[in-house]
Design an enzyme around this catalytic site. Structure first.
Site, PDB file in Angstrom:
ATOM      1  N   SER A 277     153.914 -74.363 106.913  1.00  0.00           N
ATOM      2  CA  SER A 277     154.152 -72.869 107.366  1.00  0.00           C
ATOM      3  C   SER A 277     155.289 -72.126 106.448  1.00  0.00           C
ATOM      4  O   SER A 277     155.990 -72.843 105.567  1.00  0.00           O
ATOM      5  CB  SER A 277     155.607 -72.941 108.517  1.00  0.00           C
ATOM      6  OG  SER A 277     156.361 -71.998 108.764  1.00  0.00           O
ATOM      7  N   LYS A 283     157.170 -77.857 109.086  1.00  0.00           N
ATOM      8  CA  LYS A 283     156.231 -78.044 109.930  1.00  0.00           C
ATOM      9  C   LYS A 283     154.934 -78.539 109.522  1.00  0.00           C
ATOM     10  O   LYS A 283     154.586 -78.662 107.688  1.00  0.00           O
ATOM     11  CB  LYS A 283     155.660 -76.145 110.181  1.00  0.00           C
ATOM     12  CG  LYS A 283     157.179 -75.330 111.266  1.00  0.00           C
ATOM     13  CD  LYS A 283     156.653 -75.774 112.604  1.00  0.00           C
ATOM     14  CE  LYS A 283     155.271 -75.537 112.877  1.00  0.00           C
ATOM     15  NZ  LYS A 283     155.231 -74.764 113.488  1.00  0.00           N
ATOM     16  N   ASN A 285     151.536 -78.455 111.023  1.00  0.00           N
ATOM     17  CA  ASN A 285     150.804 -77.007 111.598  1.00  0.00           C
ATOM     18  C   ASN A 285     149.777 -78.064 112.294  1.00  0.00           C
ATOM     19  O   ASN A 285     148.501 -78.251 110.698  1.00  0.00           O
ATOM     20  CB  ASN A 285     150.467 -75.814 111.821  1.00  0.00           C
ATOM     21  CG  ASN A 285     151.723 -75.457 111.386  1.00  0.00           C
ATOM     22  OD1 ASN A 285     152.579 -75.334 112.345  1.00  0.00           O
ATOM     23  ND2 ASN A 285     152.420 -74.263 110.848  1.00  0.00           N
ATOM     24  N   ARG A 316     109.635 -52.313 125.212  1.00  0.00           N
ATOM     25  CA  ARG A 316     110.556 -52.279 124.232  1.00  0.00           C
ATOM     26  C   ARG A 316     112.276 -51.674 124.774  1.00  0.00           C
ATOM     27  O   ARG A 316     111.835 -50.434 125.151  1.00  0.00           O
ATOM     28  CB  ARG A 316     110.224 -51.448 122.878  1.00  0.00           C
ATOM     29  CG  ARG A 316     108.803 -51.613 122.026  1.00  0.00           C
ATOM     30  CD  ARG A 316     109.035 -53.725 121.406  1.00  0.00           C
ATOM     31  NE  ARG A 316     109.615 -53.041 120.321  1.00  0.00           N
ATOM     32  CZ  ARG A 316     108.752 -52.474 119.637  1.00  0.00           C
ATOM     33  NH1 ARG A 316     107.767 -51.664 119.469  1.00  0.00           N
ATOM     34  NH2 ARG A 316     109.969 -52.087 118.582  1.00  0.00           N
TER      35      ARG A 316
END
Length: 447
Positions: A277, A283, A285, A316
């Site tokens: 982080s 952290k 993550n 088309r």
């Protein structure tokens, strides 16, 4: 046209794609696929006696992407509504005078671009499936290793009853293998496109159907019984298969992200240098989980755009066909990234059985309420047993509350109650299901 660099380049592209897949999605790769289609068309026409062989060879000799400026073709494409028109003009100018009349013979722009997108898809799906196979192999290893590792099963966000981590991983395995199997089937069926201006191949005369067959053979693509200019099932099948793949990988990522929450802590993504982080040094993550989840969130919009464009008018389409191109390439891009990150996530997954058991025991046996009720139902009936156990759950810990209840004591001994409160005794067919999934995977039942 898309940016000439790889979709994985830039500040954000590397977060959603995979270099091996994205190498097949660049402007150069799409341009080369368009030129491959033009070369195959000239060769097929020569095979069927429509085009002189020397002219076909001269055309093929100029079908190399490095001889053309993709960025300039992209700028010129706006005048015609697609990049094939300026490419054909440039290719025609590049070949000898005697071959120019045979360039793009009998084709329309949609023939070349549809076929090119099919070629790009076939080439990109190869490395994509390699990553998906690696993810499935990692899921299989987890299922086998943790076949009997108990953990709490969760429904509607709440603890429910015991299960095993092996069964959870087996569920991931089945989802990944089924998605890969479906994508393989779709890839094998993707057809070349050749129909001419209105799908009649009138410009090729009686040889038209034979040229179309040889064209597909030269490109090693499936042949369609008739042109599919406004019959978009091949593209719908591809979009659905890619969407299913992103759903399967997204399911794995969502589970891993939830299991990795601090309060749960039953798994963690591997990689000591990943998950940091910018603000919080502590952290870690679950980055791969986050990025695969992001890819899965993009899938419905991209698939939805392709399905919304499927209703096309007459011979088309006026706009609906054009709406398919970039969402299809984006789907391939994010699916490739999701498959690669799912493989890495599962291969390095740190599994914490002790934490799983702690969370299972955290409610004091409440997750075994169903097991106790099932034993009591033999004497009290299903409804009566349910009411007795429900009453006990309101006075935890569950074991003490049950032992204090005369209805329970009358029908269950303390050792029998202990058996009912053992999570290993309430796993049902979890082990059998894991074994079935692994057996089907190892024998290639889904291939």
């Amino acid at each position: 046209m898309r940016p000439s660099s790889s979709p994985s380049d830039g500040l954000l592209g590397g977060l959603s794609g995979d270099p091996g897949v994205d190498a097949q999605l660049t402007d150069r790769a799409l341009l080369q696929a368009m030129l491959d289609a033009e070369a195959a068309l000239a060769g097929a026409a020569a095979d069927c006696g429509v085009t002189p062989r020397p002219a076909a060879e001269a055309i093929a000799a100029q079908c190399h992407a490095d001889r053309y400026d993709a960025a300039e073709l992209g700028r010129e494409a706006e005048n015609a509504g697609n990049p094939v028109v300026p490419l054909v003009r440039s290719l025609t100018a590049a070949v000898p005078d005697e071959a120019r009349a045979w360039v793009h013979l009998g084709a329309t722009s949609q023939d070349i671009l549809d076929t090119a997108l099919v070629l790009v898809t076939v080439r990109a799906v190869g490395p994509l499936l390699g990553h998906l196979d690696a993810a499935a192999a990692a899921a299989a290893r987890l299922a086998a290793t943790y076949r009997d590792t108990v953990m709490v099963g969760r429904t509607l966000g709440q603890q429910a009853a015991p299960t095993t981590f092996g069964l959870k991983a087996a569920g991931w395995l089945v989802g990944l293998v089924e998605a890969g199997s479906r994508l393989r089937q779709v890839r094998a069926a993707l057809p070349a496109q050749l129909g001419g201006a209105v799908g009649t191949l009138a410009a090729l005369g009686p040889a038209g159907p034979a040229v179309a067959e040889r064209y597909a053979e030269r490109l090693r693509l499936a042949a369609s019984p008739l042109p599919w200019h406004t019959r978009r099932q091949p593209v719908l099948d591809l979009a659905a298969a890619l969407g299913g793949l992103l759903a399967a990988t997204g399911k794995v990522a969502l589970d891993v992200g939830l299991l990795a929450q601090t309060e749960v802590g039953e798994v963690a993504e591997g990689g000591a240098d990943r998950g940091g982080s910018s603000a919080m040094p502590h952290k870690r993550n679950p980055v791969d989980s986050v990025l695969v989840t992001a890819a899965a969130r993009r899938a419905p919009g991209l698939v939805g755009t392709i399905f919304a464009a499927a209703g096309q008018e007459h011979e088309r389409a006026a706009g609906a066909w054009h709406a398919e191109w970039e969402p299809l390439l984006d789907l391939l891009h994010v699916a490739g990234g999701a498959a690669a990150r799912t493989a890495r996530m599962l291969d390095g997954l740190e599994v914490r059985p002790d934490r799983m058991r702690a969370n299972l025991d955290a409610t004091g046996g409440l997750v075994l309420a169903e097991a106790v009720a099932a034993r009591l139902a033999r004497a009290l009936g299903r409804s009566g047993a349910h009411d007795v156990v429900a009453r006990a759950t309101r006075r935890p810990p569950l074991r003490d509350a049950l032992l204090a209840d005369p209805d329970v004591r009358a029908h269950l001994s303390e050792p029998e109650l202990g058996e009912a409160l053992d999570p290993h005794g309430w796993l049902g067919s979890a082990g059998l299901f894991v074994d079935r999934a692994l057996a089907a995977y190892r024998t290639g039942e889904w291939s």
